[in-house]
Design a protein around this motif. Structure first.
Motif, PDB file in Angstrom:
ATOM      1  N   SER A 266      49.087 -19.204  15.549  1.00  0.00           N
ATOM      2  CA  SER A 266      50.498 -19.162  15.157  1.00  0.00           C
ATOM      3  C   SER A 266      50.702 -18.103  14.072  1.00  0.00           C
ATOM      4  CB  SER A 266      50.959 -20.526  14.631  1.00  0.00           C
ATOM      5  OG  SER A 266      50.462 -20.751  13.329  1.00  0.00           O
ATOM      6  N   TYR A 267      51.957 -17.892  13.736  1.00  0.00           N
ATOM      7  CA  TYR A 267      52.300 -16.946  12.670  1.00  0.00           C
ATOM      8  C   TYR A 267      52.232 -17.587  11.285  1.00  0.00           C
ATOM      9  CZ  TYR A 267      53.977 -13.363  15.877  1.00  0.00           C
ATOM     10  OH  TYR A 267      54.048 -12.393  16.835  1.00  0.00           O
ATOM     11  N   PHE A 268      51.940 -18.865  11.220  1.00  0.00           N
ATOM     12  CA  PHE A 268      52.015 -19.612   9.966  1.00  0.00           C
ATOM     13  C   PHE A 268      51.227 -18.957   8.833  1.00  0.00           C
ATOM     14  CE2 PHE A 268      50.732 -23.077   7.102  1.00  0.00           C
ATOM     15  CZ  PHE A 268      51.980 -23.558   6.755  1.00  0.00           C
ATOM     16  N   MET A 269      49.999 -18.528   9.090  1.00  0.00           N
ATOM     17  CA  MET A 269      49.171 -17.948   8.029  1.00  0.00           C
ATOM     18  C   MET A 269      49.505 -16.483   7.738  1.00  0.00           C
ATOM     19  SD  MET A 269      47.464 -20.252   6.674  1.00  0.00           S
ATOM     20  CE  MET A 269      46.491 -19.228   5.603  1.00  0.00           C
ATOM     21  N   ALA A 270      50.279 -15.844   8.596  1.00  0.00           N
ATOM     22  CA  ALA A 270      50.653 -14.450   8.348  1.00  0.00           C
ATOM     23  C   ALA A 270      51.514 -14.332   7.091  1.00  0.00           C
ATOM     24  CB  ALA A 270      51.390 -13.880   9.548  1.00  0.00           C
ATOM     25  N   PHE A 271      52.318 -15.349   6.822  1.00  0.00           N
ATOM     26  CA  PHE A 271      53.202 -15.294   5.656  1.00  0.00           C
ATOM     27  C   PHE A 271      52.444 -15.371   4.332  1.00  0.00           C
ATOM     28  CE2 PHE A 271      55.981 -16.619   9.132  1.00  0.00           C
ATOM     29  CZ  PHE A 271      56.969 -15.670   9.015  1.00  0.00           C
ATOM     30  N   PRO A 272      51.568 -16.354   4.111  1.00  0.00           N
ATOM     31  CA  PRO A 272      50.842 -16.361   2.828  1.00  0.00           C
ATOM     32  C   PRO A 272      49.907 -15.168   2.658  1.00  0.00           C
ATOM     33  CG  PRO A 272      50.065 -18.134   4.240  1.00  0.00           C
ATOM     34  CD  PRO A 272      51.263 -17.541   4.905  1.00  0.00           C
ATOM     35  N   ILE A 273      49.316 -14.699   3.751  1.00  0.00           N
ATOM     36  CA  ILE A 273      48.453 -13.519   3.647  1.00  0.00           C
ATOM     37  C   ILE A 273      49.279 -12.300   3.255  1.00  0.00           C
ATOM     38  CG2 ILE A 273      47.000 -11.941   4.985  1.00  0.00           C
ATOM     39  CD1 ILE A 273      45.969 -14.463   6.475  1.00  0.00           C
ATOM     40  N   SER A 274      50.490 -12.178   3.792  1.00  0.00           N
ATOM     41  CA  SER A 274      51.387 -11.081   3.395  1.00  0.00           C
ATOM     42  C   SER A 274      51.734 -11.158   1.919  1.00  0.00           C
ATOM     43  CB  SER A 274      52.675 -11.125   4.222  1.00  0.00           C
ATOM     44  OG  SER A 274      52.413 -10.906   5.573  1.00  0.00           O
ATOM     45  N   ILE A 275      51.993 -12.357   1.444  1.00  0.00           N
ATOM     46  CA  ILE A 275      52.326 -12.547   0.025  1.00  0.00           C
ATOM     47  C   ILE A 275      51.157 -12.095  -0.849  1.00  0.00           C
ATOM     48  CG2 ILE A 275      52.770 -14.293  -1.750  1.00  0.00           C
ATOM     49  CD1 ILE A 275      54.365 -15.810   0.479  1.00  0.00           C
ATOM     50  N   VAL A 276      49.946 -12.468  -0.479  1.00  0.00           N
ATOM     51  CA  VAL A 276      48.760 -12.070  -1.254  1.00  0.00           C
ATOM     52  C   VAL A 276      48.595 -10.551  -1.245  1.00  0.00           C
ATOM     53  CG1 VAL A 276      46.235 -12.161  -1.319  1.00  0.00           C
ATOM     54  CG2 VAL A 276      47.555 -14.256  -0.978  1.00  0.00           C
ATOM     55  N   LEU A 277      48.766  -9.920  -0.086  1.00  0.00           N
ATOM     56  CA  LEU A 277      48.607  -8.467  -0.003  1.00  0.00           C
ATOM     57  C   LEU A 277      49.671  -7.731  -0.814  1.00  0.00           C
ATOM     58  CD1 LEU A 277      47.587  -8.078   3.736  1.00  0.00           C
ATOM     59  CD2 LEU A 277      46.125  -7.897   1.717  1.00  0.00           C
ATOM     60  N   ILE A 278      50.894  -8.233  -0.811  1.00  0.00           N
ATOM     61  CA  ILE A 278      51.950  -7.617  -1.631  1.00  0.00           C
ATOM     62  C   ILE A 278      51.624  -7.785  -3.113  1.00  0.00           C
ATOM     63  CG2 ILE A 278      54.368  -7.835  -2.350  1.00  0.00           C
ATOM     64  CD1 ILE A 278      55.007  -8.393   0.595  1.00  0.00           C
ATOM     65  N   ALA A 279      51.132  -8.949  -3.498  1.00  0.00           N
ATOM     66  CA  ALA A 279      50.770  -9.178  -4.906  1.00  0.00           C
ATOM     67  C   ALA A 279      49.632  -8.252  -5.333  1.00  0.00           C
ATOM     68  CB  ALA A 279      50.389 -10.644  -5.117  1.00  0.00           C
ATOM     69  N   VAL A 280      48.654  -8.036  -4.457  1.00  0.00           N
ATOM     70  CA  VAL A 280      47.555  -7.107  -4.767  1.00  0.00           C
ATOM     71  C   VAL A 280      48.104  -5.686  -4.932  1.00  0.00           C
ATOM     72  CG1 VAL A 280      45.479  -6.016  -3.810  1.00  0.00           C
ATOM     73  CG2 VAL A 280      45.752  -8.490  -3.702  1.00  0.00           C
ATOM     74  N   GLY A 281      49.007  -5.279  -4.038  1.00  0.00           N
ATOM     75  CA  GLY A 281      49.640  -3.965  -4.171  1.00  0.00           C
ATOM     76  C   GLY A 281      50.400  -3.832  -5.475  1.00  0.00           C
ATOM     77  N   TYR A 282      51.095  -4.899  -5.872  1.00  0.00           N
ATOM     78  CA  TYR A 282      51.824  -4.910  -7.139  1.00  0.00           C
ATOM     79  C   TYR A 282      50.881  -4.676  -8.317  1.00  0.00           C
ATOM     80  CZ  TYR A 282      54.388  -6.762 -11.130  1.00  0.00           C
ATOM     81  OH  TYR A 282      54.965  -6.919 -12.355  1.00  0.00           O
ATOM     82  N   VAL A 283      49.730  -5.331  -8.287  1.00  0.00           N
ATOM     83  CA  VAL A 283      48.753  -5.166  -9.371  1.00  0.00           C
ATOM     84  C   VAL A 283      48.288  -3.709  -9.443  1.00  0.00           C
ATOM     85  CG1 VAL A 283      46.415  -5.770 -10.132  1.00  0.00           C
ATOM     86  CG2 VAL A 283      47.985  -7.556  -9.380  1.00  0.00           C
ATOM     87  N   PHE A 284      47.995  -3.104  -8.300  1.00  0.00           N
ATOM     88  CA  PHE A 284      47.548  -1.709  -8.301  1.00  0.00           C
ATOM     89  C   PHE A 284      48.638  -0.774  -8.823  1.00  0.00           C
ATOM     90  CE2 PHE A 284      44.279  -3.017  -5.112  1.00  0.00           C
ATOM     91  CZ  PHE A 284      43.181  -2.663  -5.885  1.00  0.00           C
ATOM     92  N   ILE A 285      49.881  -1.025  -8.451  1.00  0.00           N
ATOM     93  CA  ILE A 285      50.986  -0.191  -8.952  1.00  0.00           C
ATOM     94  C   ILE A 285      51.127  -0.352 -10.462  1.00  0.00           C
ATOM     95  CG2 ILE A 285      53.493   0.110  -8.935  1.00  0.00           C
ATOM     96  CD1 ILE A 285      53.365  -0.523  -5.917  1.00  0.00           C
ATOM     97  N   MET A 286      50.972  -1.559 -10.961  1.00  0.00           N
ATOM     98  CA  MET A 286      51.105  -1.792 -12.407  1.00  0.00           C
ATOM     99  C   MET A 286      49.964  -1.149 -13.203  1.00  0.00           C
ATOM    100  SD  MET A 286      53.977  -3.126 -12.597  1.00  0.00           S
ATOM    101  CE  MET A 286      54.001  -3.379 -14.352  1.00  0.00           C
ATOM    102  N   LEU A 287      48.856  -0.839 -12.531  1.00  0.00           N
ATOM    103  CA  LEU A 287      47.743  -0.172 -13.223  1.00  0.00           C
ATOM    104  C   LEU A 287      48.033   1.300 -13.508  1.00  0.00           C
ATOM    105  CD1 LEU A 287      44.676  -1.705 -11.353  1.00  0.00           C
ATOM    106  CD2 LEU A 287      45.470  -2.220 -13.675  1.00  0.00           C
ATOM    107  N   ILE A 288      49.080   1.848 -12.913  1.00  0.00           N
ATOM    108  CA  ILE A 288      49.466   3.233 -13.207  1.00  0.00           C
ATOM    109  C   ILE A 288      50.130   3.228 -14.579  1.00  0.00           C
ATOM    110  CG2 ILE A 288      50.881   5.198 -12.519  1.00  0.00           C
ATOM    111  CD1 ILE A 288      50.692   4.121  -9.628  1.00  0.00           C
ATOM    112  N   LYS A 289      49.449   3.823 -15.533  1.00  0.00           N
ATOM    113  CA  LYS A 289      49.931   3.767 -16.917  1.00  0.00           C
ATOM    114  C   LYS A 289      50.986   4.829 -17.226  1.00  0.00           C
ATOM    115  CE  LYS A 289      47.468   0.331 -18.107  1.00  0.00           C
ATOM    116  NZ  LYS A 289      48.078  -0.956 -18.053  1.00  0.00           N
ATOM    117  N   ASN A 290      50.762   6.041 -16.739  1.00  0.00           N
ATOM    118  CA  ASN A 290      51.741   7.105 -17.006  1.00  0.00           C
ATOM    119  C   ASN A 290      51.598   8.219 -15.985  1.00  0.00           C
ATOM    120  OD1 ASN A 290      49.445   8.500 -17.798  1.00  0.00           O
ATOM    121  ND2 ASN A 290      49.889   8.374 -19.975  1.00  0.00           N
ATOM    122  N   ALA A 291      52.616   9.012 -15.926  1.00  0.00           N
ATOM    123  CA  ALA A 291      52.599  10.162 -15.012  1.00  0.00           C
ATOM    124  C   ALA A 291      52.130  11.386 -15.782  1.00  0.00           C
ATOM    125  CB  ALA A 291      53.998  10.397 -14.452  1.00  0.00           C
TER     126      ALA A 291
END
Length: 107
Positions: free
Chosen positions: A81-106
């Motif tokens: 089913s698609y049931f587990m696709a949603f929490p896995i998507s949430i985790v992957l987006i959160a991981v992406g968020y962490v990587f973006i926040m690691l960018i300190k400056n341009a």
């Protein structure tokens, strides 16, 4: 915002959950896309090669769009089913968020 939107159909198994998903995830992705493009231009290592670097970035984004359906279909086949696709998507987006926040400056 995207994580909350993706959680809605997982938690509210109804049409309202899907409408909430479309609204919040779509709005969150629109905000992310505009800010992400500005950040991409700011962190380019060399302004003289901006076209080449943005082209490579576009290839990386396209690879993610190619892999998304493949990963989702693997999840659906593995779980039935698609049931587990949603929490896995949430985790992957959160991981992406962490990587973006690691960018300190341009540069």
């Amino acid at each position: 915002m995207m994580c909350i939107g993706i959680a809605l159909p997982w938690l509210l198994k109804s049409v309202i959950g899907m409408y909430g998903f479309a609204l919040l995830a779509g709005l969150g992705y629109g905000i992310y896309s505009s800010v992400d493009q500005a950040l991409n231009v700011d962190v380019l290592p060399d302004k003289e090669n901006a076209g080449k670097d943005l082209g490579i970035l576009n290839i990386a984004n396209t690879i993610g769009q190619i892999l998304g359906p493949i990963v989702t279909s693997a999840i659906v086949v593995a779980t039935g089913s698609y049931f587990m696709a949603f929490p896995i998507s949430i985790v992957l987006i959160a991981v992406g968020y962490v990587f973006i926040m690691l960018i300190k400056n341009a540069k």
